[in-house]
Write an enzyme that holds these catalytic residues in place. Structure first.
Site, PDB file in Angstrom:
ATOM      1  N   LYS A  13       0.502  -1.267  -0.200  1.00  0.00           N
ATOM      2  CA  LYS A  13      -0.140   0.359  -0.309  1.00  0.00           C
ATOM      3  C   LYS A  13       1.064   1.020  -0.499  1.00  0.00           C
ATOM      4  O   LYS A  13       0.848   2.173  -0.876  1.00  0.00           O
ATOM      5  CB  LYS A  13      -0.681   0.308   0.733  1.00  0.00           C
ATOM      6  CG  LYS A  13      -1.821  -0.566   1.424  1.00  0.00           C
ATOM      7  CD  LYS A  13      -2.613  -1.026   2.469  1.00  0.00           C
ATOM      8  CE  LYS A  13      -1.855  -0.784   3.716  1.00  0.00           C
ATOM      9  NZ  LYS A  13      -1.864  -2.464   3.902  1.00  0.00           N
ATOM     10  N   ARG A  88      -9.349   0.865   8.252  1.00  0.00           N
ATOM     11  CA  ARG A  88      -9.061  -0.773   8.601  1.00  0.00           C
ATOM     12  C   ARG A  88     -10.341  -1.556   8.838  1.00  0.00           C
ATOM     13  O   ARG A  88      -9.655  -2.704   9.646  1.00  0.00           O
ATOM     14  CB  ARG A  88      -7.690  -0.376   9.020  1.00  0.00           C
ATOM     15  CG  ARG A  88      -6.764  -0.866   8.463  1.00  0.00           C
ATOM     16  CD  ARG A  88      -5.956  -0.835   9.401  1.00  0.00           C
ATOM     17  NE  ARG A  88      -4.200  -1.717   8.863  1.00  0.00           N
ATOM     18  CZ  ARG A  88      -3.291  -1.582   8.273  1.00  0.00           C
ATOM     19  NH1 ARG A  88      -2.970  -0.212   7.892  1.00  0.00           N
ATOM     20  NH2 ARG A  88      -2.390  -2.132   8.140  1.00  0.00           N
ATOM     21  N   ARG A 127      11.811  -6.523   5.210  1.00  0.00           N
ATOM     22  CA  ARG A 127      11.779  -5.541   5.465  1.00  0.00           C
ATOM     23  C   ARG A 127      12.129  -5.220   6.980  1.00  0.00           C
ATOM     24  O   ARG A 127      12.877  -4.326   7.572  1.00  0.00           O
ATOM     25  CB  ARG A 127      10.223  -4.971   5.080  1.00  0.00           C
ATOM     26  CG  ARG A 127      10.017  -3.603   6.115  1.00  0.00           C
ATOM     27  CD  ARG A 127       8.917  -2.711   5.652  1.00  0.00           C
ATOM     28  NE  ARG A 127       8.143  -3.335   6.705  1.00  0.00           N
ATOM     29  CZ  ARG A 127       6.684  -3.158   6.214  1.00  0.00           C
ATOM     30  NH1 ARG A 127       6.171  -2.908   5.320  1.00  0.00           N
ATOM     31  NH2 ARG A 127       5.996  -3.937   7.266  1.00  0.00           N
ATOM     32  N   ARG A 133      11.662  -2.464  11.647  1.00  0.00           N
ATOM     33  CA  ARG A 133      10.252  -2.362  12.395  1.00  0.00           C
ATOM     34  C   ARG A 133      10.043  -3.258  13.651  1.00  0.00           C
ATOM     35  O   ARG A 133       9.824  -4.267  13.413  1.00  0.00           O
ATOM     36  CB  ARG A 133       9.594  -1.829  11.292  1.00  0.00           C
ATOM     37  CG  ARG A 133       8.732  -0.814  10.976  1.00  0.00           C
ATOM     38  CD  ARG A 133       8.475  -0.624   9.710  1.00  0.00           C
ATOM     39  NE  ARG A 133       7.063  -1.135   9.587  1.00  0.00           N
ATOM     40  CZ  ARG A 133       5.562  -0.644   8.835  1.00  0.00           C
ATOM     41  NH1 ARG A 133       6.000  -0.341   8.103  1.00  0.00           N
ATOM     42  NH2 ARG A 133       4.841  -1.441   9.235  1.00  0.00           N
ATOM     43  N   ARG A 144      -0.984  -9.790  12.780  1.00  0.00           N
ATOM     44  CA  ARG A 144      -1.898  -8.325  11.525  1.00  0.00           C
ATOM     45  C   ARG A 144      -2.705  -9.219  10.826  1.00  0.00           C
ATOM     46  O   ARG A 144      -3.226  -8.664  10.553  1.00  0.00           O
ATOM     47  CB  ARG A 144      -0.391  -7.566  11.558  1.00  0.00           C
ATOM     48  CG  ARG A 144       0.207  -6.994  12.864  1.00  0.00           C
ATOM     49  CD  ARG A 144       1.983  -6.219  12.047  1.00  0.00           C
ATOM     50  NE  ARG A 144       1.740  -5.870  10.925  1.00  0.00           N
ATOM     51  CZ  ARG A 144       2.822  -4.816   9.968  1.00  0.00           C
ATOM     52  NH1 ARG A 144       4.233  -6.203  10.278  1.00  0.00           N
ATOM     53  NH2 ARG A 144       2.863  -4.460   8.710  1.00  0.00           N
TER      54      ARG A 144
HETATM   55  P1  B4P Z   1       4.611  -1.811   1.978  1.00  0.00           P
HETATM   56  O1  B4P Z   1       3.859  -0.668   0.709  1.00  0.00           O
HETATM   57  O2  B4P Z   1       5.525  -0.846   3.698  1.00  0.00           O
HETATM   58  O3  B4P Z   1       3.586  -2.139   3.000  1.00  0.00           O
HETATM   59  P2  B4P Z   1       1.724  -1.142   3.365  1.00  0.00           P
HETATM   60  O4  B4P Z   1       1.011  -2.892   2.603  1.00  0.00           O
HETATM   61  O5  B4P Z   1       1.709  -0.268   3.649  1.00  0.00           O
HETATM   62  O6  B4P Z   1       2.402  -2.631   5.402  1.00  0.00           O
HETATM   63  P3  B4P Z   1       1.745  -2.189   6.063  1.00  0.00           P
HETATM   64  O7  B4P Z   1       0.221  -3.062   6.123  1.00  0.00           O
HETATM   65  O8  B4P Z   1       2.955  -2.800   6.922  1.00  0.00           O
HETATM   66  O9  B4P Z   1       1.236  -0.669   7.006  1.00  0.00           O
HETATM   67  P4  B4P Z   1       0.819   0.138   7.447  1.00  0.00           P
HETATM   68  O10 B4P Z   1       2.056   1.317   7.936  1.00  0.00           O
HETATM   69  O11 B4P Z   1      -0.688   0.928   7.330  1.00  0.00           O
HETATM   70  O12 B4P Z   1       5.537  -2.862   1.479  1.00  0.00           O
HETATM   71  C1  B4P Z   1       5.912  -4.130   2.318  1.00  0.00           C
HETATM   72  C2  B4P Z   1       6.807  -4.648   2.195  1.00  0.00           C
HETATM   73  O13 B4P Z   1       7.082  -4.693   1.184  1.00  0.00           O
HETATM   74  C3  B4P Z   1       8.098  -3.160   1.742  1.00  0.00           C
HETATM   75  O14 B4P Z   1       9.080  -3.968   2.507  1.00  0.00           O
HETATM   76  C4  B4P Z   1       8.336  -3.013   0.553  1.00  0.00           C
HETATM   77  O15 B4P Z   1       9.703  -2.639  -0.264  1.00  0.00           O
HETATM   78  C5  B4P Z   1       7.695  -4.292   0.172  1.00  0.00           C
HETATM   79  N1  B4P Z   1       7.067  -4.569  -1.625  1.00  0.00           N
HETATM   80  C6  B4P Z   1       6.730  -3.773  -1.576  1.00  0.00           C
HETATM   81  N2  B4P Z   1       5.619  -3.847  -3.017  1.00  0.00           N
HETATM   82  C7  B4P Z   1       6.429  -5.047  -3.448  1.00  0.00           C
HETATM   83  C8  B4P Z   1       6.882  -6.037  -4.544  1.00  0.00           C
HETATM   84  N3  B4P Z   1       5.862  -5.588  -5.570  1.00  0.00           N
HETATM   85  N4  B4P Z   1       7.547  -6.628  -4.726  1.00  0.00           N
HETATM   86  C9  B4P Z   1       8.456  -6.777  -3.884  1.00  0.00           C
HETATM   87  N5  B4P Z   1       8.539  -6.508  -2.585  1.00  0.00           N
HETATM   88  C10 B4P Z   1       7.872  -4.946  -2.255  1.00  0.00           C
HETATM   89  O16 B4P Z   1       0.570  -0.179   8.887  1.00  0.00           O
HETATM   90  C11 B4P Z   1       1.573  -0.865  10.078  1.00  0.00           C
HETATM   91  C12 B4P Z   1       0.666  -0.616  11.497  1.00  0.00           C
HETATM   92  O17 B4P Z   1      -0.049   0.421  12.097  1.00  0.00           O
HETATM   93  C13 B4P Z   1      -0.875  -1.401  11.170  1.00  0.00           C
HETATM   94  O18 B4P Z   1      -0.153  -2.924  12.058  1.00  0.00           O
HETATM   95  C14 B4P Z   1      -1.614  -0.676  12.757  1.00  0.00           C
HETATM   96  O19 B4P Z   1      -1.199  -1.350  14.096  1.00  0.00           O
HETATM   97  C15 B4P Z   1      -1.332   1.126  12.569  1.00  0.00           C
HETATM   98  N6  B4P Z   1      -2.385   1.086  11.248  1.00  0.00           N
HETATM   99  C16 B4P Z   1      -2.042   1.900  10.823  1.00  0.00           C
HETATM  100  N7  B4P Z   1      -3.346   2.420  10.453  1.00  0.00           N
HETATM  101  C17 B4P Z   1      -4.513   2.329  10.664  1.00  0.00           C
HETATM  102  C18 B4P Z   1      -5.700   2.152  11.355  1.00  0.00           C
HETATM  103  N8  B4P Z   1      -6.535   2.738  10.065  1.00  0.00           N
HETATM  104  N9  B4P Z   1      -6.600   1.742  12.719  1.00  0.00           N
HETATM  105  C19 B4P Z   1      -5.513   0.984  13.515  1.00  0.00           C
HETATM  106  N10 B4P Z   1      -4.832   0.706  13.480  1.00  0.00           N
HETATM  107  C20 B4P Z   1      -3.686   1.126  12.217  1.00  0.00           C
END
Ligand code: B4P
Length: 191
Positions: A13, A88, A127, A133, A144
């Site tokens: 995302k 979420r 990651r 992290r 998660r």
């Molecule tokens: P990211 O791009 O970092 O993935 P994400 O989906 O944004 O991650 P996440 O769900 O963990 O994060 P968030 O901050 O929202 O990619 C992941 C990894 O994969 C990276 O290393 C990237 O380089 C790699 N990658 C990406 N694309 C790739 C591809 N095509 N091929 C290979 N590798 C690839 O959430 C973090 C925490 O915050 C949650 O668990 C929760 O505790 C809290 N939180 C956030 N929003 C919330 C909400 N609305 N309500 C309640 N809690 C919340």
């Protein structure tokens, strides 16, 4: 345009939202980034959120909704907004719909990234090595995923029921390949 980028933990995302933001000149609102900034600053919100995130749980709806309520008006002032990691839970989705309705707006589209769970786990463990992290340990990742299936996945049905276009996008392949699929969908939808 109000868009949501949706998907399980590690689906890309954040990675894709940055590209969409640049291509379509949207304001990018990532609740994960906002929470991590609060944790880094050591604010009371950050201290509470940091403990919860490190356990792999979702931060309380009230806290997240207040954060978004504070930032949405400024983000909405431009060409559009891309919400990343929010909503979420169903309660967050209902709160968002109500906030937007007050301004005569609504969610226009949802981009849902689809990636097999084994790939997600591998990405997050990688990651952990690169970024260190606190929420990327194996135990936390399991929690998660559990939260995602129980609390977050129903949000997709909520938007389908409300006739918001929900596009499942194959999130495998390189980030560029995934972005090309998203670019095509948003390009068609915003014509
Ligand atoms: P990211 O791009 O970092 O993935 P994400 O989906 O944004 O991650 P996440 O769900 O963990 O994060 P968030 O901050 O929202 O990619 C992941 C990894 O994969 C990276 O290393 C990237 O380089 C790699 N990658 C990406 N694309 C790739 C591809 N095509 N091929 C290979 N590798 C690839 O959430 C973090 C925490 O915050 C949650 O668990 C929760 O505790 C809290 N939180 C956030 N929003 C919330 C909400 N609305 N309500 C309640 N809690 C919340």
């Amino acid at each position: 345009m109000i868009g949501i980028i949706f998907g399980p933990p590690g689906s890309g995302k954040g990675t894709q939202a940055t590209r969409v933001e640049n291509e379509f000149r949207l304001a990018h609102l990532s609740t994960g980034d906002i929470l991590r900034a609060e944790v880094a600053k050591g604010t009371p919100t950050g201290k509470e959120a940091g403990r919860i995130m490190a356990a792999g749980d979702l931060v309380p709806d009230e806290l997240i909704v207040d954060i978004v309520r504070g930032r949405l008006p400024e983000a909405e002032a431009g060409a559009g907004v891309l919400l990343d990691g929010f909503p979420r839970t169903l309660r967050q989705a209902q709160a968002l719909d109500a906030m937007l309705a007050q301004e005569g707006h609504k969610v226009d589209l949802v981009v849902a990234l689809d990636v097999p769970e084994a790939d997600l786990v591998a990405r997050l463990l990688h990651r952990a090595e690169v970024e260190g992290r606190a929420d990327d340990t194996r135990a936390t990742i399991t929690e998660r995923m559990h939260e995602y299936h129980g609390q977050t996945e129903p949000v997709l049905e909520h938007y389908r029921t409300h006739r918001v276009p929900v596009e499942m996008i194959d999130g495998t392949g390189s980030p560029d390949q995934v972005f090309e699929r998203i670019r095509r969908f948003i390009g068609i939808s915003s014509r």
